[in-house]
Write an enzyme that holds these catalytic residues in place. Structure first.
Site, PDB file in Angstrom:
ATOM      1  CB  CYS A   2      -0.930   0.152   1.211  1.00 26.19           C
ATOM      2  SG  CYS A   2      -2.196  -1.119   1.294  1.00 26.19           S
ATOM      3  N   GLY A  30       0.576  -0.616  -4.812  1.00 27.96           N
ATOM      4  CA  GLY A  30      -0.745  -1.238  -4.729  1.00 27.96           C
ATOM      5  C   GLY A  30      -1.540  -0.974  -5.983  1.00 27.96           C
ATOM      6  CG  ASN A 105       2.435   1.156   3.695  1.00 23.88           C
ATOM      7  OD1 ASN A 105       3.580   1.562   3.582  1.00 23.88           O
ATOM      8  ND2 ASN A 105       2.111  -0.092   3.437  1.00 23.88           N
ATOM      9  N   GLY A 106       0.682  -0.715   6.050  1.00 27.02           N
ATOM     10  CA  GLY A 106       1.210  -1.545   7.129  1.00 27.02           C
ATOM     11  C   GLY A 106       0.193  -2.579   7.517  1.00 27.02           C
ATOM     12  CB  CYS A 240      10.398  -2.989   5.665  1.00 30.23           C
ATOM     13  SG  CYS A 240      10.218  -4.248   4.391  1.00 30.23           S
ATOM     14  CE1 TYR A 246       9.035  -6.996  -6.909  1.00 30.68           C
ATOM     15  CE2 TYR A 246       7.676  -6.727  -4.953  1.00 30.68           C
ATOM     16  CZ  TYR A 246       7.789  -6.925  -6.312  1.00 30.68           C
ATOM     17  OH  TYR A 246       6.664  -7.040  -7.080  1.00 30.68           O
ATOM     18  CB  CYS A 387       5.954  -9.885   5.645  1.00 29.35           C
ATOM     19  SG  CYS A 387       5.909  -8.182   6.260  1.00 29.35           S
ATOM     20  CB  CYS A 438      12.151  -5.412   9.947  1.00 26.82           C
ATOM     21  SG  CYS A 438      11.136  -6.912  10.118  1.00 26.82           S
TER      22      CYS A 438
HETATM   23  P1  AMP Z   1       7.616 -16.052  -7.045  1.00 26.59           P
HETATM   24  O1  AMP Z   1       7.292 -16.293  -8.471  1.00 26.59           O
HETATM   25  O2  AMP Z   1       6.449 -16.332  -6.129  1.00 26.59           O
HETATM   26  O3  AMP Z   1       8.865 -16.726  -6.580  1.00 26.59           O
HETATM   27  O4  AMP Z   1       7.830 -14.480  -6.878  1.00 26.59           O
HETATM   28  C1  AMP Z   1       9.082 -13.902  -6.996  1.00 26.59           C
HETATM   29  C2  AMP Z   1       8.999 -12.701  -7.882  1.00 26.59           C
HETATM   30  O5  AMP Z   1       7.989 -11.814  -7.448  1.00 26.59           O
HETATM   31  C3  AMP Z   1      10.299 -11.947  -7.867  1.00 26.59           C
HETATM   32  O6  AMP Z   1      10.640 -11.691  -9.221  1.00 26.59           O
HETATM   33  C4  AMP Z   1      10.009 -10.671  -7.113  1.00 26.59           C
HETATM   34  O7  AMP Z   1      10.497  -9.573  -7.818  1.00 26.59           O
HETATM   35  C5  AMP Z   1       8.527 -10.580  -7.024  1.00 26.59           C
HETATM   36  N1  AMP Z   1       8.053 -10.367  -5.631  1.00 26.59           N
HETATM   37  C6  AMP Z   1       8.733 -10.490  -4.496  1.00 26.59           C
HETATM   38  N2  AMP Z   1       7.943 -10.261  -3.419  1.00 26.59           N
HETATM   39  C7  AMP Z   1       6.728  -9.976  -3.903  1.00 26.59           C
HETATM   40  C8  AMP Z   1       5.481  -9.638  -3.296  1.00 26.59           C
HETATM   41  N3  AMP Z   1       5.346  -9.545  -1.977  1.00 26.59           N
HETATM   42  N4  AMP Z   1       4.431  -9.421  -4.131  1.00 26.59           N
HETATM   43  C9  AMP Z   1       4.577  -9.504  -5.456  1.00 26.59           C
HETATM   44  N5  AMP Z   1       5.711  -9.814  -6.077  1.00 26.59           N
HETATM   45  C10 AMP Z   1       6.794 -10.062  -5.317  1.00 26.59           C
END
Ligand code: AMP
Length: 457
Positions: A2, A30, A105-106, A240, A246, A387, A438
């Site tokens: 968010c 988001g 956000n949180g 965080c 990312y 998380c 964190c």
């Molecule tokens: P996965 O396919 O589930 O392993 O997702 C990893 C990919 O999603 C990586 O390329 C990250 O850049 C991206 N990613 C990492 N964390 C998140 C998140 N919380 N929500 C959406 N995408 C994510």
């Protein structure tokens, strides 16, 4: 996840277009829903909310015409509560003290307990988001002064909250004492802004004043800017780490650290820790791995190439209505450049592996193009824990690195080799004191006291 944004003009200038623009720059935080709330000249608060991307959820021209000197906005990616429109924010309420709007956000870790207590007192909840607890808490405080009620409410919360609020006719920015999510103040002319990230301040032409400190409540009104402290002294802070890895936009600055510079440094450290002899080229998973892959290439001396093109107009919510389209799968989003890949030993850098699907698809796509070897390098430690502080991660059993050891995961994704950076490298690249960052999703070290804390009204 968010994003929140807010603006206040003591001279009565219209601010809603700026809030719209701010949300536009925070879109990456988001994509499920977007909304704005503003003070009306006759008193009270109005709001508009919609589902989907900012430009689909809100009408820029309509907002630009509205006369309001105080407004907040929100882009939503659900962590608690479903994606229905009742959960879209800002949430608004007219209490006996004053009208309120909250953009959050949180993720609150004691929301369930507080909600039960509030319901026992007769509170009726209209949404399933934890943010509504904040509104009811304020409404239920016995104080006459809204700001006293706000402070007494915030001290009861545990977990992560970076808030942009309207309290009466004032803009209020508040950040939890642990400092989980970013929140920053900006200024242009006489207008004060609050934003999740600095990239949104850049867009509205505001300069960064400073961050809202963990545990600080900033009140912006006609008489100027005031700052109060919540009487909660945590043992340590929890900024965080995943924002750097990312989540945040690379053109943002968090706690004085450029997100771009941190990502590049992560790539360099990855190259030092997990070199790849015989590699012909380094490429990044578009777009999440691009910056770290540049760092990897620079440090290793192996040339960087863009090997996969991403259709940047495909959203997260791409609909797959037919079997044929479903089978196109990752190709809808990503298309490899055969000339770059064929016969090569490719190093693919990505920021993280969550469920493992993205990585597996990318490797299979590159191999289908005739790559000789594919070596995967990840610019964060293995994500092994969910998380609870506002980033949407699956449960432990769905996390690839929690289910498998490195060798199993390497096989599962089909890589010739797989390596991560260490938590130590991550902390050094971020460059902030260890006791203020964190890393719970990597280490499982969650905030102390959140769970034992007895919710009280
Ligand atoms: P996965 O396919 O589930 O392993 O997702 C990893 C990919 O999603 C990586 O390329 C990250 O850049 C991206 N990613 C990492 N964390 C998140 C998140 N919380 N929500 C959406 N995408 C994510």
């Amino acid at each position: 996840m968010c994003g929140v944004f807010g603006a206040f003009s003591p001279d009565g200038k219209k601010v809603l277009e700026d809030v719209y623009l701010g949300l536009y720059a925070l879109q990456h935080r988001g994509q499920e829903a977007a909304g704005v709330a503003w003070t009306k000249s006759e008193g009270g608060i109005s709001s508009r909310k919609g589902t989907g991307l900012v430009h689909l959820a809100l009408d820029q021209a309509v907002l630009a015409a509205i006369e309001s000197p105080c407004a907040v906005g929100h882009v939503r990616y659900s962590t608690t509560g479903g994606s229905e429109i009742t959960n879209a924010q800002p949430l608004t309420a007219s209490t006996s003290k004053c009208p309120l709007a909250v953009a959050h956000n949180g993720n609150l870790t004691n929301a369930q307990g507080l909600k039960l207590l509030l319901q026992n007192r007769g509170a009726i909840f209209h949404s399933t988001t934890d943010t509504e607890v904040i509104l009811h808490l304020i409404a239920h405080q016995p104080h006459k002064q809204p700001l006293d009620a706000l402070l007494d409410s915030l001290v009861r919360l545990r977990g992560a909250y970076s808030l942009a609020m309207i309290v009466g006719d004032r803009l209020v920015a508040a950040r939890d004492p642990w400092g989980f999510r970013p929140l920053v103040l900006g200024r242009r002319d006489n207008i004060t802004y609050v934003s999740s990230e600095t990239c949104a301040l850049d867009l509205v032409g505001a300069s960064v004043v400073r961050e809202v400190e963990p545990g600080e409540v900033v009140i912006v009104g006609k008489d100027g800017v005031d700052s109060l402290r919540l009487p909660v002294e945590p043992k340590r802070r929890f900024g965080c780490a995943f924002e750097f890895v990312y989540f945040a936009r690379p053109d943002s600055v968090i706690s004085g650290r450029s997100v771009y510079a941190v990502r590049k440094e992560l790539g360099k450290r990855l190259a030092k820790r997990a070199a790849c002899p015989g590699a012909s080229l380094v490429t990044g998973m578009p777009d999440s791995g691009t910056i770290a892959s540049l760092g990897y290439a620079e440090e290793s001396g192996v040339p960087y190439e863009q090997s996969v093109v991403r259709n940047r107009y495909v959203g997260r919510t791409f609909i797959e209505p037919t079997n044929r389209v479903r089978h196109l799968g990752v190709r809808i989003k990503l298309n490899p450049i055969t000339e770059v890949i064929k016969g090569k030993n490719v190093v693919v850098v990505d920021d993280s592996i969550v469920r493992g699907t993205t990585c597996e698809r990318m490797i299979s796509m590159i191999k289908t193009c005739g790559a000789n070897q594919v070596h995967v390098r990840i610019s964060s430690p293995p994500v092994r824990f969910p998380c609870y502080y506002g980033i949407d991660t699956p449960t432990r059993v769905e996390l690839a690195a929690a289910r498998m050891n490195l060798r199993q995961l390497e096989q599962e994704v089909g890589a010739d080799s797989l390596a991560y950076i260490t938590e130590e490298d991550l902390l050094e690249a971020i460059g902030l004191p260890e006791q203020s960052v964190c890393t719970a999703c990597f280490s499982g070290e969650y905030m102390e006291g959140g769970e034992e804390y007895e919710p009280q009204l």
